[in-house]
Design a protein around this motif. Sequence first.
Motif, PDB file in Angstrom:
ATOM      1  N   ALA A 151      23.688  45.731 -18.734  1.00  0.00           N
ATOM      2  CA  ALA A 151      22.427  45.481 -19.505  1.00  0.00           C
ATOM      3  C   ALA A 151      22.633  44.018 -19.670  1.00  0.00           C
ATOM      4  O   ALA A 151      21.168  43.699 -19.355  1.00  0.00           O
ATOM      5  CB  ALA A 151      21.862  46.047 -19.511  1.00  0.00           C
ATOM      6  N   PHE A 152      22.639  44.077 -21.183  1.00  0.00           N
ATOM      7  CA  PHE A 152      22.507  43.226 -21.894  1.00  0.00           C
ATOM      8  C   PHE A 152      22.742  42.050 -21.672  1.00  0.00           C
ATOM      9  O   PHE A 152      22.301  40.880 -21.646  1.00  0.00           O
ATOM     10  CB  PHE A 152      23.525  43.212 -22.904  1.00  0.00           C
ATOM     11  N   ILE A 153      23.381  41.238 -20.628  1.00  0.00           N
ATOM     12  CA  ILE A 153      23.623  40.488 -19.889  1.00  0.00           C
ATOM     13  C   ILE A 153      22.930  39.737 -18.731  1.00  0.00           C
ATOM     14  O   ILE A 153      22.654  38.344 -17.925  1.00  0.00           O
ATOM     15  CB  ILE A 153      24.823  39.979 -18.885  1.00  0.00           C
ATOM     16  N   HIS A 154      21.713  40.421 -18.867  1.00  0.00           N
ATOM     17  CA  HIS A 154      20.132  39.817 -18.378  1.00  0.00           C
ATOM     18  C   HIS A 154      19.547  39.501 -19.526  1.00  0.00           C
ATOM     19  O   HIS A 154      17.989  39.491 -18.878  1.00  0.00           O
ATOM     20  CB  HIS A 154      20.254  41.482 -16.899  1.00  0.00           C
ATOM     21  N   PHE A 155      19.479  39.711 -20.475  1.00  0.00           N
ATOM     22  CA  PHE A 155      18.589  39.658 -21.654  1.00  0.00           C
ATOM     23  C   PHE A 155      18.800  38.547 -22.243  1.00  0.00           C
ATOM     24  O   PHE A 155      20.239  37.989 -21.356  1.00  0.00           O
ATOM     25  CB  PHE A 155      18.065  40.490 -22.226  1.00  0.00           C
ATOM     26  N   LYS A 156      18.130  37.246 -22.121  1.00  0.00           N
ATOM     27  CA  LYS A 156      18.368  35.930 -23.567  1.00  0.00           C
ATOM     28  C   LYS A 156      18.005  36.300 -24.743  1.00  0.00           C
ATOM     29  O   LYS A 156      17.398  37.411 -25.510  1.00  0.00           O
ATOM     30  CB  LYS A 156      17.904  34.845 -23.321  1.00  0.00           C
ATOM     31  N   GLY A 157      18.949  35.791 -26.354  1.00  0.00           N
ATOM     32  CA  GLY A 157      18.836  35.878 -27.026  1.00  0.00           C
ATOM     33  C   GLY A 157      17.408  34.763 -27.770  1.00  0.00           C
ATOM     34  O   GLY A 157      16.492  34.591 -26.466  1.00  0.00           O
TER      35      GLY A 157
END
Length: 294
Positions: A151-157
């Motif tokens: 899931a985290f791979i679909h968000f940016k910093g």
Amino acid sequence: MIKFKHLFYTAILGTLLYSCGSDSNSAVDNFDHEAQAVIDNDSLVAFLKNNYYNAELDSVKVIDNGQTSLFDDNKLITKEVVESDINYKLYYYVNRVGSPSVDKGFPTVMDSVYAKYKGQRIKRKDSLTSDFDKGTTWFSLNQVVRGWTHAFIHFKGGDNVTDNGPINYENGGKGILFIPSGLGYRNSGSRDGAIKPNENLLFYIELWDLVQNTDDDQDGVPSIYEDTDGDGDPRNDDTDEDFIPNYADTDDDGDGVLTKNEDKNGDGNPANDFNDPNNPTIPDYLNRDIRIKY
């Protein structure tokens, strides 16, 4: 120095976060994970249909006045995930993807990230527990429960706007994860007992920062590119069969020469050095016939 310090904290946190997850891999052999995946999804769908996102409270709440359910909310994404040959449905709600001024892109499943999180257990379609865990820290996406990894791979910093005070970021990705037990702590639960076997989980997350092309073993080849079989999971690639996956192995082919030293052209990337005319498609660092320290 920054990378070393970062990896030190990543290793510690990975042990803490994934130690519970490792219990799940020792689950009873005859447990029917496929059937449990169906049960989990039915439970998650029921929860999503009976709850909505309250923007004012920044929280998931039970529908009480005709609000749009999470299930029907266009910000909810359904992702098909296959783990250990079992099909799962992972759900994540996107408050914002993230819009940093310096865009590092999306993290990979092997990257290290800095994030804020808060977790709750989904008890029933209309009930959540209190927080069982929360924090803000660095961790590696290959050392946490697989629901986080996927899931985290679909968000940016975001952007570090700290100014003589507590660390603070803005414009980072923000969302909510709804994780089936099979992508969480499976049929073992967590080691500390905080999460019971076969429990679905909810996490509020904010992605603040990431290390692009994280190189776990510092051998010059980013961990995500140590996927020699091309299945998208570098964790199962072990060229020299020493039971250490390539992404964590400083001598990938076991020839006695460190991977980082098998870099004849000196560009810092051992993956583009091919000096065996008999095996022109195999890079030197994966070729035991090439044992020269350049």
